[in-house]
Every structure is written in structure tokens, then in C-alpha cells.
Write a protein that holds these residues in place. Sequence first.
Motif, mmCIF file in Angstrom:
data_model
loop_
_atom_site.group_PDB
_atom_site.id
_atom_site.type_symbol
_atom_site.label_atom_id
_atom_site.label_comp_id
_atom_site.label_asym_id
_atom_site.label_seq_id
_atom_site.Cartn_x
_atom_site.Cartn_y
_atom_site.Cartn_z
ATOM 1 N N ILE A 60 2.268 0.087 -13.173
ATOM 2 C CA ILE A 60 1.370 1.012 -13.884
ATOM 3 C C ILE A 60 0.713 1.959 -12.883
ATOM 4 N N ARG A 61 0.225 1.427 -11.762
ATOM 5 C CA ARG A 61 -0.422 2.271 -10.752
ATOM 6 C C ARG A 61 0.517 3.342 -10.215
ATOM 7 N N ILE A 62 1.801 2.997 -10.101
ATOM 8 C CA ILE A 62 2.770 3.927 -9.526
ATOM 9 C C ILE A 62 3.299 4.917 -10.556
ATOM 10 N N GLU A 63 3.738 4.415 -11.702
ATOM 11 C CA GLU A 63 4.417 5.281 -12.670
ATOM 12 C C GLU A 63 3.486 5.914 -13.700
ATOM 13 N N GLU A 64 2.335 5.323 -13.918
ATOM 14 C CA GLU A 64 1.360 5.878 -14.863
ATOM 15 C C GLU A 64 -0.033 5.854 -14.239
ATOM 16 N N PRO A 65 -0.225 6.589 -13.141
ATOM 17 C CA PRO A 65 -1.501 6.493 -12.405
ATOM 18 C C PRO A 65 -2.719 6.973 -13.204
ATOM 19 N N LYS A 66 -2.507 7.727 -14.277
ATOM 20 C CA LYS A 66 -3.641 8.215 -15.073
ATOM 21 C C LYS A 66 -4.140 7.181 -16.068
ATOM 22 N N TRP A 67 -3.363 6.124 -16.273
ATOM 23 C CA TRP A 67 -3.819 5.083 -17.177
ATOM 24 C C TRP A 67 -4.976 4.339 -16.530
ATOM 25 N N GLN A 68 -6.073 4.272 -17.187
ATOM 26 C CA GLN A 68 -7.226 3.508 -16.712
ATOM 27 C C GLN A 68 -7.396 2.315 -17.648
ATOM 28 N N LEU A 69 -6.874 1.167 -17.243
ATOM 29 C CA LEU A 69 -6.977 -0.020 -18.081
ATOM 30 C C LEU A 69 -8.369 -0.614 -17.964
ATOM 31 N N LYS A 70 -8.907 -1.016 -19.110
ATOM 32 C CA LYS A 70 -10.220 -1.653 -19.126
ATOM 33 C C LYS A 70 -10.159 -2.962 -18.350
ATOM 34 N N ASN A 71 -11.229 -3.321 -17.729
ATOM 35 C CA ASN A 71 -11.389 -4.602 -17.025
ATOM 36 C C ASN A 71 -10.538 -4.738 -15.776
ATOM 37 N N ILE A 72 -9.831 -3.702 -15.380
ATOM 38 C CA ILE A 72 -9.022 -3.773 -14.161
ATOM 39 C C ILE A 72 -9.682 -2.898 -13.113
ATOM 40 N N LYS A 73 -10.124 -3.557 -12.064
ATOM 41 C CA LYS A 73 -10.738 -2.831 -10.957
ATOM 42 C C LYS A 73 -9.952 -3.164 -9.712
ATOM 43 N N GLY A 74 -10.120 -2.369 -8.714
ATOM 44 C CA GLY A 74 -9.454 -2.651 -7.447
ATOM 45 C C GLY A 74 -8.810 -1.411 -6.898
ATOM 46 N N SER A 75 -8.183 -1.577 -5.789
ATOM 47 C CA SER A 75 -7.563 -0.471 -5.077
ATOM 48 C C SER A 75 -6.374 0.078 -5.843
ATOM 49 N N THR A 76 -6.273 1.389 -5.894
ATOM 50 C CA THR A 76 -5.111 2.021 -6.507
ATOM 51 C C THR A 76 -4.104 2.425 -5.436
ATOM 52 N N GLU A 77 -4.443 2.196 -4.181
ATOM 53 C CA GLU A 77 -3.549 2.536 -3.079
ATOM 54 C C GLU A 77 -2.432 1.500 -2.978
ATOM 55 N N ILE A 78 -1.228 1.988 -2.804
ATOM 56 C CA ILE A 78 -0.068 1.124 -2.663
ATOM 57 C C ILE A 78 0.248 1.002 -1.173
ATOM 58 N N ALA A 79 0.262 -0.221 -0.662
ATOM 59 C CA ALA A 79 0.524 -0.454 0.764
ATOM 60 C C ALA A 79 1.994 -0.820 0.944
ATOM 61 N N VAL A 80 2.835 0.186 1.144
ATOM 62 C CA VAL A 80 4.281 -0.049 1.257
ATOM 63 C C VAL A 80 4.681 -0.683 2.583
ATOM 64 N N ASP A 81 3.771 -0.751 3.532
ATOM 65 C CA ASP A 81 4.101 -1.324 4.832
ATOM 66 C C ASP A 81 3.554 -2.748 4.997
ATOM 67 N N THR A 82 3.339 -3.445 3.874
ATOM 68 C CA THR A 82 2.862 -4.820 3.918
ATOM 69 C C THR A 82 3.945 -5.723 4.497
ATOM 70 N N GLU A 83 3.629 -6.373 5.599
ATOM 71 C CA GLU A 83 4.594 -7.213 6.296
ATOM 72 C C GLU A 83 5.081 -8.356 5.401
ATOM 73 N N ALA A 84 6.377 -8.591 5.431
ATOM 74 C CA ALA A 84 6.961 -9.692 4.652
ATOM 75 C C ALA A 84 6.545 -11.017 5.274
ATOM 76 N N PRO A 85 6.031 -11.949 4.483
ATOM 77 C CA PRO A 85 5.658 -13.251 5.038
ATOM 78 C C PRO A 85 6.889 -14.023 5.509
ATOM 79 N N SER A 86 6.702 -14.854 6.498
ATOM 80 C CA SER A 86 7.826 -15.558 7.124
ATOM 81 C C SER A 86 8.592 -16.453 6.153
ATOM 82 N N TYR A 87 7.909 -17.036 5.171
ATOM 83 C CA TYR A 87 8.619 -17.922 4.242
ATOM 84 C C TYR A 87 9.648 -17.163 3.399
#
Length: 195
Positions: A60-87
Motif C-alpha cells: 500500500i505504501r509503495i503502490e497507493e501512497p495517498k491512501w491514509q489508512l486509519k489506525n496505521i502510523k509509522g514510517s512511510t519510507e521504504i528501506a530497500v537496503d535492509t540487510e538480509a538476516p543470516s538465517y
Amino acid sequence: RNYVDQLVDSCLSLWTLGYKSRELIEETVNLKLNARFINKKDLRDLPKVESRLQVLLSAIRIEEPKWQLKNIKGSTEIAVDTEAPSYLLKNRKNLIDMSKKIAEHSNVLSAQLVCPISGINIPNVLVIYKEPANLRVFVELIPEEQKMKFSKSPIGLIGLKIRLLSSLGYKVITVSSCICQNFKVDFISTFSFFS
């Protein structure tokens, strides 16, 4: 209301297929959040369900960024460089080897193993080039079981991940795992995007 987790799965499946109903998703998210509050269930008991909800919210954040869902708070930034965990890399020797070969190329600044979309725990390689500066390309190693027999296109979450990364403006290169295993090719010379 009694099957909120299945409703989350259904919304994610519909989204993956390209059907986006804001009203359905908003109601599903509200029901899910209410169920969490009422049951006060430890989220660690349901990691797959929570992961699917996270994938849906990321989409939703990526394809419909204008949608503001109720009760959902938090960062809208997408961190594409998040390191893959070892497992997630334990049984991905081909992906690790491919990343190392890419990193050796003279025009490559780095080749990182990442999980670029929150909730999709399938690592790929983020290639950052020296020239042109700041060019970032994702390389996705597709297992044979993630492709349809009559099509070379990936299915399921890998297909959604590729679509979301493309929506963010990134180029995504897909590589079949059978090429990697059977031919042991030099990936640098195989792809024109390295020249």
C-alpha cells in the motif's frame, strides 16, 4: 470477524493479482488491529500472519501512497537496503556466490544481500554502481519452483516483490537458479547491465 487472519491473506492475494479495494483493506486492517487488542496475543505466536500484514502494508505504501489508512502510523519510507538476516542466507549459496562475483566487477561499488520489501523475507542482491553514480539495480535469483512451467515469470511473493521494486523506480534483473547451478556462468559477462 472470526477469520481475520484469512481475510488478511485474501487481501494480500487480491493485491498480488492487481485487485485493490481500499474499503476492504481498511476494514481488514481495523479488524486485525481490534483482534490484536482484544486477544492481547503475543505477536511472536503468529509470525507468518503478521508478516503477511506487513507485506500488504508495504505494498500500500509503495503502490497507493495517498491512501491514509486509519489506525496505521509509522514510517512511510521504504528501506530497500535492509540487510538480509543470516538465517535467510543459510541455504542460498548460489545467491551468496553470485553476490561475490558481482562485487568483483570494476564498475560495481558494492553488491549487498538485502531484503528490500518489509515482510518479504526473500533476499536478493542490491548492486550499487560507481558509474553512473547512485545507480542501483536489484538481481533476483528465481528458484525453479517459483516459476510457472509455461512462463518464465516468477509467481507469488517474488513476483509481487519485483513489481513493488519496479514501482519504486528500480531496475530488477531476474536470473534462473538452473542457470546458476547447471552452467556456473560468469554473471558479469552474462548481463549487459554491467557494461
